[in-house]
Design a protein around this motif. Structure first.
Motif, PDB file in Angstrom:
ATOM      1  N   TYR A  69       0.823  -1.208   0.000  1.00 34.73           N
ATOM      2  CA  TYR A  69       0.000   0.000   0.000  1.00 34.73           C
ATOM      3  C   TYR A  69       0.862   1.265   0.000  1.00 34.73           C
ATOM      4  O   TYR A  69       0.326   2.363   0.043  1.00 34.73           O
ATOM      5  N   GLU A  70       2.183   1.082   0.099  1.00 37.75           N
ATOM      6  CA  GLU A  70       3.109   2.228   0.077  1.00 37.75           C
ATOM      7  C   GLU A  70       4.194   1.915  -0.929  1.00 37.75           C
ATOM      8  O   GLU A  70       4.463   0.738  -1.176  1.00 37.75           O
ATOM      9  N   SER A 106     -11.803  -3.393   3.109  1.00 34.54           N
ATOM     10  CA  SER A 106     -10.969  -3.279   4.308  1.00 34.54           C
ATOM     11  C   SER A 106      -9.713  -4.125   4.151  1.00 34.54           C
ATOM     12  O   SER A 106      -9.676  -5.073   3.362  1.00 34.54           O
ATOM     13  N   LEU A 107      -8.693  -3.762   4.942  1.00 33.91           N
ATOM     14  CA  LEU A 107      -7.447  -4.534   4.930  1.00 33.91           C
ATOM     15  C   LEU A 107      -7.728  -5.992   5.287  1.00 33.91           C
ATOM     16  O   LEU A 107      -7.210  -6.916   4.663  1.00 33.91           O
ATOM     17  N   THR A 113      -8.886 -12.486   1.323  1.00 35.26           N
ATOM     18  CA  THR A 113      -8.986 -12.883  -0.085  1.00 35.26           C
ATOM     19  C   THR A 113      -7.657 -13.451  -0.569  1.00 35.26           C
ATOM     20  O   THR A 113      -7.587 -14.557  -1.119  1.00 35.26           O
ATOM     21  N   LEU A 114      -6.597 -12.694  -0.322  1.00 32.80           N
ATOM     22  CA  LEU A 114      -5.305 -13.074  -0.903  1.00 32.80           C
ATOM     23  C   LEU A 114      -4.726 -14.329  -0.269  1.00 32.80           C
ATOM     24  O   LEU A 114      -4.009 -15.093  -0.911  1.00 32.80           O
ATOM     25  N   GLU A 127      -0.079   2.447   7.987  1.00 34.12           N
ATOM     26  CA  GLU A 127      -0.473   2.593   9.395  1.00 34.12           C
ATOM     27  C   GLU A 127       0.311   1.686  10.324  1.00 34.12           C
ATOM     28  O   GLU A 127       0.430   0.477  10.083  1.00 34.12           O
ATOM     29  N   GLN A 128       0.779   2.261  11.427  1.00 38.63           N
ATOM     30  CA  GLN A 128       1.459   1.467  12.445  1.00 38.63           C
ATOM     31  C   GLN A 128       0.464   0.459  13.026  1.00 38.63           C
ATOM     32  O   GLN A 128      -0.675   0.818  13.311  1.00 38.63           O
ATOM     33  N   GLY A 129       0.878  -0.783  13.164  1.00 38.15           N
ATOM     34  CA  GLY A 129      -0.014  -1.802  13.718  1.00 38.15           C
ATOM     35  C   GLY A 129      -0.803  -2.555  12.645  1.00 38.15           C
ATOM     36  O   GLY A 129      -1.514  -3.522  12.949  1.00 38.15           O
ATOM     37  N   SER A 130      -0.696  -2.114  11.374  1.00 34.33           N
ATOM     38  CA  SER A 130      -1.498  -2.745  10.317  1.00 34.33           C
ATOM     39  C   SER A 130      -1.117  -4.213  10.094  1.00 34.33           C
ATOM     40  O   SER A 130      -1.985  -5.051   9.839  1.00 34.33           O
ATOM     41  N   ALA A 131       0.164  -4.512  10.199  1.00 37.35           N
ATOM     42  CA  ALA A 131       0.582  -5.906   9.966  1.00 37.35           C
ATOM     43  C   ALA A 131      -0.012  -6.817  11.043  1.00 37.35           C
ATOM     44  O   ALA A 131      -0.474  -7.924  10.755  1.00 37.35           O
TER      45      ALA A 131
END
Ligand code: ASP
Length: 325
Positions: A69-70, A106-107, A113-114, A127-131
């Protein structure tokens, strides 16, 4: 007596180390020294194999998703190179505007899905914490490839591996981190990882971009001596590893704030004249002016070698997480 070999019951080529197999890689906090020794040993083998045969079928049949996403050049392409050199394949999503994310997905749903198409997901997200959030939604391993200003654990592993390859070990060294220590996720992960070793750490940054206090406290709790300063010259002569970082423009509130600090430190042949002969300069890259190109010819400039080590470390991690190392 029947002698059972380890992993005898597993399909051909499967070797499952429970410390890694099926695990998410979210933060360097999850590793100890022994884990690093394993990753580095496997990375070293990967290097030998790449030099001898280039590509081999250790992860044949495995599919990796690269979900970015980045922007990314090195992390994304080195994961692609890593899985492909191991005989696996990759689903590459590095422009989310062309995926259902642009429709508001949404993430969590994107990750669900993936993972139904692949064996592991590499995620970069602002975003921090996204992983960690993605890992909660997924049942397949999630590898954090940078969560905003949070962490970048695979970069820290490759940074530590680079130090070992270049300097021979990690214990007994003085590491100086320079630049944007507030928003730079690579230095956050590296400072944490270095607490596993007997090190001394200097932080050099503009006043407004100091290492977050909670991180300094964490490193302090591990008994690692730390110095914070704005003056590079005062710590350069004792430095064994100078880790330079880019000022993270995209994390600033305004252009004026960024402009005020953007050219704070520039490494040149002249500024390096007081540094040791036997030391290295590293950078996670991209650089945007903080190391002059004239310095690239100096043998101490290790940042291009550092990129190559990254592929071997990521090959090692994929093999370990997918149960074939
Ligand atoms: N490539 C590194 C990262 O993604 C460093 C940087 O962008 O400055 O964090």
């Amino acid at each position: 007596m029947t002698v059972r070999r380890a992993n005898e019951h597993l399909p051909f080529g499967e070797k499952r180390d429970p410390r890694f197999f099926g695990q998410d890689i979210l933060s360097v906090k999850q590793f100890d020294r022994q884990d690093l020794e394993t990753i580095f040993a496997v990375g070293h083998e990967m290097r030998g194999m790449v030099e001898r045969v280039g590509t081999f079928d250790l992860l044949k049949g495995k599919v990796l998703t690269n979900l970015f996403y980045e922007p990314s050049t090195r992390t994304s392409s080195s994961f692609v190179a890593a899985i492909e050199r191991l005989g696996g394949s990759v689903i590459q999503i590095n422009n989310v505007t062309y995926s259902s994310v642009s429709k508001g997905e949404s993430l969590r749903d994107t990750v669900r899905t993936l993972e139904s198409y692949s064996d592991a997901i590499v995620l970069r997200h602002p975003e921090q914490g996204s992983a960690a959030e993605a890992a909660k939604a997924a049942s397949k391993p999630v590898i954090n490839a940078g969560d905003g200003p949070g962490e970048h654990p695979t970069q820290a592993l490759l940074d530590a591996y680079t130090i070992v390859e270049e300097m021979g070990n990690l214990d007994g060294l003085t590491v100086t981190m320079l630049g944007d220590l507030k928003y730079g996720r690579t230095v956050h992960s590296l400072a944490r990882l270095l607490t596993l070793f007997d090190m001394k750490v200097n932080y050099v940054s503009p006043e407004s971009l100091r290492m977050p206090t909670e991180l300094v406290a964490e490193v302090d709790d591990a008994g690692i001596p730390q110095i914070e300063t704005t003056d590079l010259e005062s710590v350069l002569p004792e430095t064994d590893v100078l880790y330079v970082t880019r000022i993270q423009k995209e994390r600033f509130g305004s252009e004026t704030e960024y402009d005020a600090v953007k050219d704070s430190y520039v490494i040149t042949n002249e500024s390096m004249s007081t540094a040791k002969d036997n030391m290295v300069v590293m950078h996670p890259l991209p650089r945007v002016g903080e190391i002059a190109e004239e310095f690239d010819a100096d043998p101490r400039a290790a940042y291009f070698r550092q990129m190559e080590y990254g592929m071997y470390v990521r090959m090692a991690l994929l093999a370990l997480v997918l149960g074939r190392a």
